[in-house]
Design a protein around this motif. Structure first.
Motif, PDB file in Angstrom:
ATOM      1  N   SER A   1      -6.098   2.242   0.829  1.00  0.00           N
ATOM      2  CA  SER A   1      -5.370   1.164   1.345  1.00  0.00           C
ATOM      3  C   SER A   1      -5.682  -0.129   0.283  1.00  0.00           C
ATOM      4  O   SER A   1      -6.508   0.140  -0.270  1.00  0.00           O
ATOM      5  CB  SER A   1      -5.704   0.725   2.664  1.00  0.00           C
ATOM      6  OG  SER A   1      -7.050   0.072   2.829  1.00  0.00           O
ATOM      7  N   ILE A   2      -4.722  -1.178   0.433  1.00  0.00           N
ATOM      8  CA  ILE A   2      -4.863  -2.408  -0.454  1.00  0.00           C
ATOM      9  C   ILE A   2      -4.866  -3.245   0.614  1.00  0.00           C
ATOM     10  O   ILE A   2      -3.991  -3.420   1.264  1.00  0.00           O
ATOM     11  CB  ILE A   2      -3.702  -2.402  -1.470  1.00  0.00           C
ATOM     12  CG1 ILE A   2      -3.483  -1.237  -2.410  1.00  0.00           C
ATOM     13  CG2 ILE A   2      -3.714  -3.745  -2.158  1.00  0.00           C
ATOM     14  CD1 ILE A   2      -2.444  -1.470  -3.425  1.00  0.00           C
ATOM     15  N   ASP A   3      -5.850  -4.204   0.242  1.00  0.00           N
ATOM     16  CA  ASP A   3      -6.042  -5.585   1.069  1.00  0.00           C
ATOM     17  C   ASP A   3      -5.590  -6.762   0.488  1.00  0.00           C
ATOM     18  O   ASP A   3      -6.341  -6.880  -0.725  1.00  0.00           O
ATOM     19  CB  ASP A   3      -7.550  -5.751   1.642  1.00  0.00           C
ATOM     20  CG  ASP A   3      -7.706  -4.483   2.467  1.00  0.00           C
ATOM     21  OD1 ASP A   3      -6.929  -4.134   3.310  1.00  0.00           O
ATOM     22  OD2 ASP A   3      -9.049  -4.177   2.792  1.00  0.00           O
ATOM     23  N   ILE A   4      -4.704  -7.337   0.686  1.00  0.00           N
ATOM     24  CA  ILE A   4      -4.455  -8.521  -0.050  1.00  0.00           C
ATOM     25  C   ILE A   4      -5.061  -9.719   0.844  1.00  0.00           C
ATOM     26  O   ILE A   4      -4.825 -10.212   2.091  1.00  0.00           O
ATOM     27  CB  ILE A   4      -3.083  -8.769   0.031  1.00  0.00           C
ATOM     28  CG1 ILE A   4      -2.309  -7.628  -0.675  1.00  0.00           C
ATOM     29  CG2 ILE A   4      -2.590 -10.160  -0.747  1.00  0.00           C
ATOM     30  CD1 ILE A   4      -0.846  -7.667  -0.857  1.00  0.00           C
ATOM     31  N   ALA A   5      -6.086 -10.426   0.012  1.00  0.00           N
ATOM     32  CA  ALA A   5      -6.639 -11.577   0.558  1.00  0.00           C
ATOM     33  C   ALA A   5      -5.930 -13.137   0.761  1.00  0.00           C
ATOM     34  O   ALA A   5      -5.981 -13.752   1.459  1.00  0.00           O
ATOM     35  CB  ALA A   5      -8.221 -11.922   0.233  1.00  0.00           C
ATOM     36  N   ASP A   6      -5.292 -13.040  -0.568  1.00  0.00           N
ATOM     37  CA  ASP A   6      -4.545 -14.432  -0.718  1.00  0.00           C
ATOM     38  C   ASP A   6      -3.168 -14.111  -1.478  1.00  0.00           C
ATOM     39  O   ASP A   6      -3.253 -13.390  -2.464  1.00  0.00           O
ATOM     40  CB  ASP A   6      -5.140 -15.258  -1.589  1.00  0.00           C
ATOM     41  CG  ASP A   6      -4.830 -16.722  -1.660  1.00  0.00           C
ATOM     42  OD1 ASP A   6      -3.935 -17.140  -0.772  1.00  0.00           O
ATOM     43  OD2 ASP A   6      -5.308 -17.495  -2.449  1.00  0.00           O
TER      44      ASP A   6
ATOM     45  N   SER B   1       0.934  -1.139  -0.095  1.00  0.00           N
ATOM     46  CA  SER B   1      -0.010  -0.177  -0.036  1.00  0.00           C
ATOM     47  C   SER B   1       0.865   1.377  -0.099  1.00  0.00           C
ATOM     48  O   SER B   1       0.489   2.091  -0.800  1.00  0.00           O
ATOM     49  CB  SER B   1      -0.912   0.071   1.044  1.00  0.00           C
ATOM     50  OG  SER B   1      -1.685  -1.125   0.942  1.00  0.00           O
TER      51      SER B   1
END
Length: 131
Positions: A21-26, A3
């Motif tokens: 923001s950047i959310d990374i799930a996997d 992010s």
């Protein structure tokens, strides 16, 4: 960190949206080919080293067996030579090269030698002495 890098480079510039923001799930991490190859190489080196060690062990065993065979061969030659002594003495008696007194003197010397050897080895373990 991702992010922060996206915001610093301004990757949201020229869009109608602002990235907060950047959310990374996997996250899929690929196979580390270098590590796999290095592990395979180490395994192959280990197998080669084991094979060489086994070869050296087998050679040592073979050499030991050869030495035992040579020892037996030498013992057989000694026994064979000792068997010739009575024949040589009989021949010397018959040709007149050895008299009865010479024979008794020799037997006396052999008895003294045997006695001294037994006194010298008293208390020591018998190490296959040859008489």
């Amino acid at each position: 960190m991702i992010s922060k890098t996206v915001l610093e480079k301004g990757l949201d510039a020229g869009t109608a949206f602002e990235i907060l923001s950047i959310d990374i799930a996997d996250v899929d991490v690929g196979k580390n080919i270098g590590a796999v190859l290095e592990t395979d190489r180490a395994e192959a080196d280990k197998k080669i080293a084991q094979a060489k060690a086994e070869e050296r062990r087998a050679m040592a065993i073979a050499e030991e067996q050869e030495m035992k065979a040579r020892t037996q061969e030498m013992r057989a030659k000694v026994v064979e030579a000792e068997a010739q002594i009575p024949l040589a003495m009989a021949d010397a008696f018959s040709k007149g090269n050895l008299g009865v007194m010479d024979y008794y003197r020799m037997k006396n010397i052999m008895a003294d030698t045997s006695m001294r050897e037994s006194i010298g080895t008293a208390g020591k373990p018998n190490e296959g002495e040859h008489k």
